[in-house]
Scaffold this active site. Structure first.
Site, PDB file in Angstrom:
ATOM      1  N   ASN A  42       0.832  -1.215   0.000  1.00  8.86           N
ATOM      2  CA  ASN A  42       0.000   0.000   0.000  1.00  8.86           C
ATOM      3  C   ASN A  42       0.865   1.263   0.000  1.00  8.86           C
ATOM      4  OD1 ASN A  42      -2.454  -1.467   0.234  1.00  8.86           O
ATOM      5  ND2 ASN A  42      -1.970  -1.808   2.392  1.00  8.86           N
ATOM      6  N   HIS A 128     -13.900  -2.181   6.322  1.00  8.29           N
ATOM      7  CA  HIS A 128     -12.731  -2.871   6.892  1.00  8.29           C
ATOM      8  C   HIS A 128     -13.031  -3.486   8.271  1.00  8.29           C
ATOM      9  CE1 HIS A 128      -8.603  -2.992   8.692  1.00  8.29           C
ATOM     10  NE2 HIS A 128      -8.310  -3.385   7.471  1.00  8.29           N
ATOM     11  N   GLU A 171     -15.906   3.520   4.207  1.00  5.90           N
ATOM     12  CA  GLU A 171     -14.552   3.838   3.729  1.00  5.90           C
ATOM     13  C   GLU A 171     -14.690   4.862   2.609  1.00  5.90           C
ATOM     14  OE1 GLU A 171     -12.085   0.371   2.878  1.00  5.90           O
ATOM     15  OE2 GLU A 171     -13.151  -0.760   4.404  1.00  5.90           O
ATOM     16  N   SER A 175     -10.906  -0.867   0.517  1.00  3.67           N
ATOM     17  CA  SER A 175      -9.559  -1.435   0.467  1.00  3.67           C
ATOM     18  C   SER A 175      -9.441  -2.681  -0.395  1.00  3.67           C
ATOM     19  CB  SER A 175      -9.071  -1.754   1.874  1.00  3.67           C
ATOM     20  OG  SER A 175      -9.902  -2.707   2.475  1.00  3.67           O
ATOM     21  N   ASP A 200     -13.489   6.491   6.778  1.00  2.54           N
ATOM     22  CA  ASP A 200     -12.139   5.933   6.871  1.00  2.54           C
ATOM     23  C   ASP A 200     -11.499   6.114   5.494  1.00  2.54           C
ATOM     24  OD1 ASP A 200     -10.020   4.151   6.476  1.00  2.54           O
ATOM     25  OD2 ASP A 200     -10.877   2.570   7.721  1.00  2.54           O
ATOM     26  N   HIS A 203      -7.151   4.598   2.292  1.00  2.00           N
ATOM     27  CA  HIS A 203      -6.585   4.397   0.946  1.00  2.00           C
ATOM     28  C   HIS A 203      -6.763   5.603   0.029  1.00  2.00           C
ATOM     29  CE1 HIS A 203      -5.626   0.156   1.641  1.00  2.00           C
ATOM     30  NE2 HIS A 203      -6.675   0.197   2.439  1.00  2.00           N
ATOM     31  N   LYS A 234       0.061   3.784   4.656  1.00  2.00           N
ATOM     32  CA  LYS A 234      -0.123   3.479   3.230  1.00  2.00           C
ATOM     33  C   LYS A 234       0.609   4.543   2.392  1.00  2.00           C
ATOM     34  CE  LYS A 234      -4.175   1.135   4.890  1.00  2.00           C
ATOM     35  NZ  LYS A 234      -3.569  -0.146   5.170  1.00  2.00           N
TER      36      LYS A 234
HETATM   37  N1  PMP Z   1      -8.934   0.956   7.444  1.00  2.00           N
HETATM   38  C1  PMP Z   1      -8.701   0.444   6.226  1.00  2.00           C
HETATM   39  C2  PMP Z   1      -9.683   0.722   5.141  1.00  2.00           C
HETATM   40  C3  PMP Z   1      -7.548  -0.318   5.983  1.00  2.00           C
HETATM   41  O1  PMP Z   1      -7.324  -0.834   4.778  1.00  2.00           O
HETATM   42  C4  PMP Z   1      -6.646  -0.520   7.042  1.00  2.00           C
HETATM   43  C5  PMP Z   1      -5.350  -1.298   6.843  1.00  2.00           C
HETATM   44  N2  PMP Z   1      -5.462  -2.463   6.155  1.00  2.00           N
HETATM   45  C6  PMP Z   1      -6.940   0.009   8.292  1.00  2.00           C
HETATM   46  C7  PMP Z   1      -8.089   0.748   8.457  1.00  2.00           C
HETATM   47  C8  PMP Z   1      -6.034  -0.206   9.459  1.00  2.00           C
HETATM   48  O2  PMP Z   1      -4.992   0.692   9.398  1.00  2.00           O
HETATM   49  P1  PMP Z   1      -3.583   0.340  10.096  1.00  2.00           P
HETATM   50  O3  PMP Z   1      -2.887  -0.568   9.150  1.00  2.00           O
HETATM   51  O4  PMP Z   1      -2.932   1.670  10.241  1.00  2.00           O
HETATM   52  O5  PMP Z   1      -3.914  -0.299  11.391  1.00  2.00           O
END
Ligand code: PMP
Length: 386
Positions: A42, A128, A171, A175, A200, A203, A234
Site C-alpha cells: 500500500n 474494513h 470507507e 480497500s 475511513d 486508501h 499506506k
Molecule cells: N482501514 C482500512 C480501510 C484499511 O485498509 C486498514 C489497513 N489495512 C486500516 C483501516 C487499518 O490501518 P492500520 O494498518 O494503520 O492499522
C-alpha cells in the site's frame, strides 16, 4: 484446541502463515534470498524509503530516543506529536486532528467512544474489519447497508425512531474493491437525516485529489463538517493514523477514547517523519500523476487481455478468482515466476469472493506492468479466469 481450527482452515484453503521479507529495489521484495516484483504494497507513492523521511526519522531518534515511554496523557506527548497534529489538520482543512497508534486503533476509538447506547450505527457491508470491530464495541444498534447502496441506507434511516441519533460509517476508497464511496450522496443523506458521517480514508489519503488530501478533496467536499480517519501506513509510507475533525470532536476523543488514552504513544520519530511525509504529499503531484498513468496502462493491458475489470480511479485492482484453492494456486503460480501478488481470501473478503488484490505504486515502471499483465494473462487463462 487450536489444532482443530488450524486443520479446518487448511482444509478450507483459508490457512495463512508469515514469511520473512526484505525490501529489494523499488517495488521489489526479497523472500528467502529470491527477488520478487511486488504488486501487494500500500506504499502507493513509494515514500517508505524516501531519503528525506529516513533522515527526519534518524534525527528524531537521536533527539527523542527510540520510544515515547508513556501514553500521550502522561509523559508521552512530545513536540513532533503536537506539530504533526497541527500540520495534518491544516493539510486536511479541519479545525483539529489527533494521532493514533494505528488505523485499527483509530477506528476502534471512534466507534467505541462516539455512538451511544440507543443510537443507530449504519455501516457499509464491505467496510474494513477495524470498522466492523469498532461497531461491535459500540453499545449502539449496529446494522449493515449493502455496499455503496444509498437507497438501502436511506431505507434503514427512514425506519429509525424520530429522535434516534444515527451514524453512517464508510470507507472513502474500499480497500479490497478499489471503488469509491458515493461521498456526495453520503454527505447529503447524513445532512438530511441529521446524522453523523465517519469516513475511513486510509486508501484515499495521499492518493486522491490534486493535493493528495483524499476522497473529500476528490469530490470537492472539503468544506463539509466531518469525522475523517486516515492512516500513515499506506501512501505516507509510515505507520500510525490520525482522526481529523472539529476541535470539540478531538477534545472529546482525548478524554473518552480508550484506544487513545490507555496506550503508549507512537515513538516521536514517527510523527517527525509524518511532518516530512505531509510535505512530500503536498509536493507529490508528479508522483500521483505517475501513479495515475500506471493505472491507465494497467487497465488498458488487462482489458486487452480479456480480464473483466471495471476501470477505476484508484491503484487497487481486484481480480476475482472465487474459490479459495484456485486463488491460492493462481497466486502460487505467479510467485514461482517471480511475481508477488498474495491471495486474498475470507474473512478479509466475503465467502466465494477470493481474489488477487493488485496494488499499484508510482514506483512501478511500465516494464514492471508489462511483466505483471503478461503473467496474469498466462495464468489467468490456465485457471479459467479469462
Ligand atoms: N482501514 C482500512 C480501510 C484499511 O485498509 C486498514 C489497513 N489495512 C486500516 C483501516 C487499518 O490501518 P492500520 O494498518 O494503520 O492499522
Amino acid at each position: 484446541m487450536f489444532d482443530d481450527t488450524i486443520e479446518k482452515l487448511k482444509k478450507e484453503g483459508l490457512y495463512r502463515a508469515l514469511a520473512s521479507r526484505m525490501p529489494g529495489n523499488g517495488p521489489e521484495i526479497v523472500i528467502d534470498g529470491k527477488t520478487y516484483l511486488s504488486f501487494s504494497s500500500n506504499d502507493y507513492l513509494g515514500l517508505s524509503r524516501h531519503p528525506r523521511l529516513i533522515e527526519a526519522g534518524q534525527d528524531a531518534l537521536k533527539q527523542y530516543g527510540a520510544g515515547s515511554g508513556a501514553s500521550r496523557l502522561l509523559s508521552g506527548s512530545f513536540l513532533p506529536h503536537l506539530t504533526f497534529e497541527n500540520e495534518i489538520s491544516k493539510f486536511k482543512n479541519t479545525e483539529s486532528a489527533l494521532l493514533f497508534g494505528s488505523g485499527y486503533l483509530a477506528n476502534l476509538a471512534l466507534l467505541s467512544a462516539l455512538p451511544k447506547e440507543g443510537d443507530l450505527v449504519l455501516a457499509d457491508r464491505l467496510n474494513h474489519a477495524s470498522l466492523m470491530d469498532g461497531c461491535r464495541l459500540s453499545r449502539a444498534t449496529f446494522k449493515l447497508f449493502r455496499h455503496r447502496d444509498i437507497d438501502h441506507l436511506r431505507y434503514l434511516l427512514d425506519k429509525k425512531s424520530k429522535n434516534q441519533k444515527a451514524w453512517i460509517i464508510s470507507e472513502g476508497v474500499f480497500s479490497m474493491e478499489g471503488d469509491l464511496a458515493d461521498l456526495p450522496e453520503l454527505v447529503s443523506t447524513a445532512r438530511q437525516f441529521q446524522s453523523e458521517l465517519i469516513i475511513d480514508d486510509a486508501h484515499g489519503f495521499g492518493v486522491l485529489g490534486k493535493n493528495g488530501r483524499g476522497t473529500f478533496e476528490h469530490f470537492n467536499l472539503e468544506r463539509e463538517n466531518r469525522i475523517e480517519m486516515g492512516t500513515l501506513g499506506k501512501a505516507a509510507g509510515l505507520y500510525g493514523a490520525f482522526v481529523a475533525g472539529s476541535k470539540s470532536l478531538i477534545d472529546y476523543l482525548i478524554n473518552r477514547a480508550k484506544p487513545f488514552i490507555y496506550t503508549t504513544s507512537l515513538p516521536p520519530a514517527i510523527p517527525a517523519m509524518g511532518i516530512v511525509a505531509l510535505q512530500l504529499l503536498s509536493e507529490g503531484e508528479a508522483l500521483r500523476s505517475r501513479l495515475k498513468k500506471n493505472q491507465a496502462i494497467f487497465y488498458a493491458r488487462l482489458l486487452k487481455s480479456g480480464f473483466s475489470v471495471t476501470e477505476g480511479i484508484t491503484p487497487i485492482i481486484p481480480i476475482l478468482t472465487g474459490d479459495n484453492f484456485k486463488t491460492m494456486e493462481f497466486s502460487k503460480a505467479l510467485f514461482e515466476e517471480g511475481l508477488y501478488i498474495p491471495a486474498i481470501r475470507p474473512p478479509t473478503v466475503p465467502g466465494g469472493k477470493g481474489r488477487l488484490r493488485i496494488s499499484l505504486s508510482a514506483a512501478h515502471s511500465e516494464a514492471d506492468i508489462e511483466i505483471c499483465v503478461k503473467l496474469l494473462t498466462k495464468w489467468g487463462k490456465h485457471f479459467g479466469i479469462i
